[in-house]
Design a protein around this motif. Sequence first.
Motif, PDB file in Angstrom:
ATOM      1  N   THR A   5       0.838  -1.204   0.000  1.00 28.95           N
ATOM      2  CA  THR A   5       0.000   0.000   0.000  1.00 28.95           C
ATOM      3  C   THR A   5       0.879   1.262   0.000  1.00 28.95           C
ATOM      4  N   GLU A 155      -6.816  -5.164  -5.576  1.00 31.30           N
ATOM      5  CA  GLU A 155      -8.255  -5.304  -5.865  1.00 31.30           C
ATOM      6  C   GLU A 155      -8.910  -3.934  -5.861  1.00 31.30           C
ATOM      7  N   LYS A 156      -9.669  -3.643  -6.912  1.00 35.49           N
ATOM      8  CA  LYS A 156     -10.492  -2.435  -6.905  1.00 35.49           C
ATOM      9  C   LYS A 156     -11.844  -2.865  -6.352  1.00 35.49           C
ATOM     10  N   ALA A 157     -11.999  -2.661  -5.042  1.00 37.70           N
ATOM     11  CA  ALA A 157     -13.145  -3.229  -4.322  1.00 37.70           C
ATOM     12  C   ALA A 157     -14.464  -2.571  -4.709  1.00 37.70           C
ATOM     13  N   HIS A 162     -14.805  -9.156  -7.057  1.00 37.03           N
ATOM     14  CA  HIS A 162     -14.681  -9.956  -5.828  1.00 37.03           C
ATOM     15  C   HIS A 162     -15.941 -10.800  -5.612  1.00 37.03           C
ATOM     16  N   TYR A 173      -8.397 -13.549  -1.863  1.00 37.90           N
ATOM     17  CA  TYR A 173      -7.616 -12.785  -0.902  1.00 37.90           C
ATOM     18  C   TYR A 173      -6.791 -11.746  -1.661  1.00 37.90           C
ATOM     19  N   SER A 174      -6.963 -10.489  -1.316  1.00 35.30           N
ATOM     20  CA  SER A 174      -6.258  -9.411  -2.012  1.00 35.30           C
ATOM     21  C   SER A 174      -5.303  -8.707  -1.055  1.00 35.30           C
ATOM     22  N   ARG A 177      -6.589  -3.447  -1.070  1.00 38.00           N
ATOM     23  CA  ARG A 177      -7.984  -3.277  -1.523  1.00 38.00           C
ATOM     24  C   ARG A 177      -8.293  -1.789  -1.617  1.00 38.00           C
ATOM     25  N   LYS A 179     -10.764   1.313  -2.180  1.00 37.90           N
ATOM     26  CA  LYS A 179     -12.181   1.677  -1.999  1.00 37.90           C
ATOM     27  C   LYS A 179     -12.646   2.590  -3.129  1.00 37.90           C
ATOM     28  N   VAL A 189      -9.514   0.428   1.353  1.00 37.10           N
ATOM     29  CA  VAL A 189     -10.494  -0.119   2.295  1.00 37.10           C
ATOM     30  C   VAL A 189      -9.769  -0.282   3.625  1.00 37.10           C
ATOM     31  N   GLU A 191      -8.731  -2.058   6.734  1.00 42.34           N
ATOM     32  CA  GLU A 191      -8.761  -3.455   7.180  1.00 42.34           C
ATOM     33  C   GLU A 191      -8.800  -3.468   8.711  1.00 42.34           C
TER      34      GLU A 191
END
Length: 192
Positions: A5, A155-157, A162, A173-174, A177, A179, A189, A191
């Motif tokens: 990140t 991941e583009k949540a 997903h 599992y990413s 993630r 948002k 996102v 966590e």
Amino acid sequence: MKELTERIKKDGRVLNEDVLKVDRFLTHQVDPHLMAAIGTEFATLFADEGVTKVVTLESSGIAPAIFAAQAMNVPMIFARKTKSLTMNEELLTSSVYSFTKQQTNQISISKKFLNEDDRVLIIDDFLANGQAAKGLIELCQQAGASVVGVGIVIEKAFQPGHQLIVDMGVPVYSLARIKSLSENQVNFVEED
Ligand code: 5GP
């Protein structure tokens, strides 16, 4: 995964509200140290699943997938988007629609590399609408192999991939993630 990140914050470029460019460390120029850390993280996450093969899609999935495979001490197979001249044996094939390129690709893997005894971990660089991961799951299912999970780097949540994969009965599992990509910012996102 904090290291990832932080790197996205430093080197990712928001192209628009839907697309993130990470060609400084993942999709064009590749940082091998970050990829090795990513591979180790996937190996730890899926350590109890008895993985026998790592499967990805060329080309951007290959870097994280090869490090995951090395960390798990299993082979890595990448599905091809075009048929190579030497691929004259029987193939597993499925079609993948790309929203970004607005085209459908036939993807394929030689039948000889997957069978019903395999427990497959699918790895990809991005999860957006889930079409690439779905196509890879279908290839594995054609071989009778079990897909134990999908491991995603970014991941583009806010996009539906997903849920699509979870609805196919495969855990996702990413490692990062996202948002939203609004106002030129990458928002992750939170966590727990
Ligand atoms: P999906 O099939 O989940 O819609 O999209 C997955 C594939 O599209 C990934 O393998 C990746 O190559 C590409 N992709 C989707 N979204 C992005 C993005 O925001 N940035 C980049 N660089 N590639 C993306």
